[in-house]
Design a protein around this motif. Structure first.
Motif, short mmCIF file in Angstrom:
data_model
loop_
_atom_site.label_atom_id
_atom_site.label_comp_id
_atom_site.label_asym_id
_atom_site.label_seq_id
_atom_site.Cartn_x
_atom_site.Cartn_y
_atom_site.Cartn_z
N GLY A 103 -31.12 44.53 -86.86
CA GLY A 103 -31.76 45.54 -87.70
C GLY A 103 -31.22 45.51 -89.13
O GLY A 103 -30.08 45.89 -89.37
N LEU A 104 -32.03 45.07 -90.06
CA LEU A 104 -31.63 44.99 -91.46
C LEU A 104 -32.68 45.64 -92.35
O LEU A 104 -33.86 45.69 -91.99
CB LEU A 104 -31.48 43.52 -91.89
CG LEU A 104 -30.37 42.70 -91.22
CD1 LEU A 104 -30.52 41.23 -91.57
CD2 LEU A 104 -28.99 43.21 -91.62
N SER A 105 -32.25 46.13 -93.50
CA SER A 105 -33.18 46.73 -94.46
C SER A 105 -33.74 45.69 -95.42
O SER A 105 -34.51 46.02 -96.32
CB SER A 105 -32.46 47.83 -95.26
OG SER A 105 -31.40 47.26 -96.03
N HIS A 106 -33.37 44.43 -95.22
CA HIS A 106 -33.78 43.35 -96.10
C HIS A 106 -34.07 42.11 -95.26
O HIS A 106 -33.95 42.13 -94.03
CB HIS A 106 -32.69 43.05 -97.13
CG HIS A 106 -31.34 42.84 -96.50
ND1 HIS A 106 -30.96 41.66 -95.88
CD2 HIS A 106 -30.29 43.69 -96.34
CE1 HIS A 106 -29.74 41.79 -95.40
NE2 HIS A 106 -29.30 43.01 -95.67
N ASP A 126 -40.81 42.83 -86.83
CA ASP A 126 -40.64 42.93 -88.29
C ASP A 126 -40.70 41.55 -88.94
O ASP A 126 -40.83 40.52 -88.27
CB ASP A 126 -39.35 43.69 -88.64
CG ASP A 126 -38.08 42.92 -88.31
OD1 ASP A 126 -38.13 41.71 -88.04
OD2 ASP A 126 -36.99 43.54 -88.33
N GLU A 127 -40.58 41.52 -90.26
CA GLU A 127 -40.73 40.25 -90.99
C GLU A 127 -39.63 39.25 -90.63
O GLU A 127 -39.82 38.04 -90.80
CB GLU A 127 -40.73 40.50 -92.50
CG GLU A 127 -39.43 41.10 -93.04
CD GLU A 127 -39.45 41.23 -94.54
OE1 GLU A 127 -40.34 40.64 -95.19
OE2 GLU A 127 -38.56 41.93 -95.07
N ASN A 128 -38.50 39.74 -90.14
CA ASN A 128 -37.41 38.84 -89.79
C ASN A 128 -37.57 38.22 -88.40
O ASN A 128 -36.75 37.39 -87.99
CB ASN A 128 -36.08 39.59 -89.85
CG ASN A 128 -35.67 39.92 -91.27
OD1 ASN A 128 -35.98 39.18 -92.20
ND2 ASN A 128 -35.01 41.05 -91.46
N SER A 129 -38.59 38.61 -87.66
CA SER A 129 -38.75 38.12 -86.29
C SER A 129 -39.49 36.79 -86.21
O SER A 129 -39.58 36.20 -85.13
CB SER A 129 -39.49 39.15 -85.44
OG SER A 129 -40.82 39.31 -85.88
N ASN A 164 -40.40 29.87 -88.81
CA ASN A 164 -41.36 28.91 -89.37
C ASN A 164 -42.78 29.48 -89.33
O ASN A 164 -43.76 28.77 -89.04
CB ASN A 164 -41.31 27.59 -88.60
CG ASN A 164 -39.95 26.93 -88.68
OD1 ASN A 164 -39.28 26.98 -89.70
ND2 ASN A 164 -39.53 26.32 -87.59
N GLY A 165 -42.89 30.78 -89.63
CA GLY A 165 -44.19 31.44 -89.69
C GLY A 165 -44.77 31.86 -88.36
O GLY A 165 -45.86 32.43 -88.31
N GLN A 166 -44.07 31.59 -87.26
CA GLN A 166 -44.60 31.91 -85.93
C GLN A 166 -43.95 33.15 -85.34
O GLN A 166 -42.76 33.39 -85.53
CB GLN A 166 -44.39 30.74 -84.98
CG GLN A 166 -45.28 29.55 -85.27
CD GLN A 166 -45.26 28.54 -84.12
OE1 GLN A 166 -44.26 28.41 -83.41
NE2 GLN A 166 -46.35 27.83 -83.93
N ARG A 167 -44.75 33.92 -84.60
CA ARG A 167 -44.23 35.06 -83.88
C ARG A 167 -43.50 34.57 -82.63
O ARG A 167 -43.79 33.49 -82.12
CB ARG A 167 -45.37 35.99 -83.43
CG ARG A 167 -46.37 36.38 -84.50
CD ARG A 167 -45.79 37.15 -85.63
NE ARG A 167 -44.96 38.27 -85.21
CZ ARG A 167 -44.32 39.08 -86.07
NH1 ARG A 167 -44.39 38.85 -87.36
NH2 ARG A 167 -43.59 40.06 -85.62
N PRO A 168 -42.55 35.34 -82.11
CA PRO A 168 -41.86 34.90 -80.90
C PRO A 168 -42.78 34.88 -79.68
O PRO A 168 -43.71 35.68 -79.56
CB PRO A 168 -40.74 35.93 -80.72
CG PRO A 168 -41.19 37.13 -81.49
CD PRO A 168 -42.01 36.62 -82.63
N LEU A 169 -42.51 33.94 -78.78
CA LEU A 169 -43.20 33.89 -77.50
C LEU A 169 -42.57 34.88 -76.53
O LEU A 169 -43.26 35.51 -75.71
CB LEU A 169 -43.11 32.48 -76.90
CG LEU A 169 -43.53 32.33 -75.44
CD1 LEU A 169 -45.04 32.52 -75.30
CD2 LEU A 169 -43.11 30.97 -74.89
N ALA A 170 -41.24 35.03 -76.60
CA ALA A 170 -40.51 35.88 -75.67
C ALA A 170 -39.32 36.50 -76.37
O ALA A 170 -38.82 35.97 -77.38
CB ALA A 170 -40.05 35.08 -74.46
N ALA A 171 -38.85 37.62 -75.82
CA ALA A 171 -37.68 38.29 -76.40
C ALA A 171 -37.06 39.23 -75.38
O ALA A 171 -37.74 39.75 -74.49
CB ALA A 171 -38.07 39.08 -77.66
#
Length: 306
Positions: free
Chosen positions: A80-83, A109-112, A115-122
């Motif tokens: 969790g970051l504000s930047h 969030d934008e840090n997740s 290379n421009g891809q959303r995560p498959l799993a978390a």
């Protein structure tokens, strides 16, 4: 002579000429059983199990198994970051301005992205302090975002390097080989160490052992495969509660993980530990959050499909 008899005799004749030993009349082709740990191309899979590790659509355990060496996968840690993650200040130091974020926020969030891809799993990982900082050892693609317990608590990680060189580890503090300190997330409550299982109920204390029973954990097998598991009764309204499908107590960790490893040909469990439990567990796979709690968390471990 009937057509069936002519065909049957022809098959026998061909079989004798070719050296075939036997044939079953009217036999259907037998399908081989799929077992991820025996598939050299296995990458990742999601399923549910009961507390014996047997797959079940109404199982209480939400499970992800994956091969860290798969060239089709990549990994990242988010906090969790504000930047922006990896941002630097005017002096060239990495900025670490922490803010409390929930599992959903950290995986969207934008840090997740990677290379421009959303995560498959978390999966949720580290505990969060009253100062909003992660408490344990967290390293995201080589950049450290850690807290006061980074040298005292165990952490889970996937090394850097080429895919076939990747290695999963659970260990206390930084690893001696720097390549192993590439993606790490903090945790606590080590219940498997060098293939030896320990019931850690007493070490967890009364509340964490018997009351805050929403569990989030990770295990590594001797074949190098990883098991991620979140047990949450609230997450499945269709659950059929039974002796093998209920809240997961520490003395049951061994049964469920051994069952998952055995049923999927993953090898023997070598290392295992808990992530933050109680109000923190979260598990996401293929655009769906299967388990979500609403407390802030210290970090999340993310998996990407290349």
């Amino acid at each position: 002579m009937s057509i069936k008899k002519i065909v049957f005799l022809s098959v026998i004749t061909i079989c004798l000429l070719s050296g075939c030993k036997a044939i079953e009349a009217n036999s259907a082709p037998k399908l081989s059983k799929s077992c991820p740990g025996e598939d050299p191309n296995f990458g990742i899979e999601f399923f549910k199990t009961n507390n014996l590790g047997n797959k079940s659509e109404t199982g209480i355990n939400h499970v992800i198994i994956f091969n860290p060496k798969s060239p089709s996968l990549d990994f990242k840690v988010n906090v969790g970051l504000s930047h922006k993650l990896y941002a630097k200040d005017a002096r060239g130091n990495f900025r670490k301005e922490y803010v409390p974020k929930t599992f959903r926020e950290i995986i969207t969030d934008e840090n997740s992205t990677l290379n421009g891809q959303r995560p498959l799993a978390a999966i949720n990982a580290d505990y969060i302090g009253t100062d909003d900082k992660p408490q344990g050892l967290n390293i995201s693609r080589g950049v450290e975002y850690s807290g006061a317990f980074k040298n005292k608590r165990s952490s889970f990680g996937i090394s850097g390097g080429q895919p076939r060189e990747r290695k999963a580890t659970i260990q206390t503090g930084r690893r001696e080989m720097n390549l192993l300190n590439y993606n790490l997330v903090g945790g606590n409550g080590r219940f498997y160490r060098q293939a030896n299982f320990k019931d850690i109920c007493q070490a967890l204390g009364e509340f964490a052992c018997k009351q805050a029973t929403n569990r989030s954990m990770v295990a590594i097998t001797n074949k190098g495969y990883v098991i991620l598991l979140v047990n949450d009764l609230k997450a499945n309204s269709k659950i059929e509660v039974s002796p093998v499908n209920q809240e997961l107590q520490p003395d049951m960790f061994d049964d469920v993980l051994k069952g998952i490893a055995r049923n999927n040909c993953l090898g023997n469990i070598q290392e295992g530990m808990l992530f933050d439990g109680g109000m923190s567990p979260g598990l996401y796979y293929n655009q769906k959050i299967y388990v979500e709690n609403f407390g802030p968390i210290g970090s999340a471990f993310l998996i990407y499909k290349k």
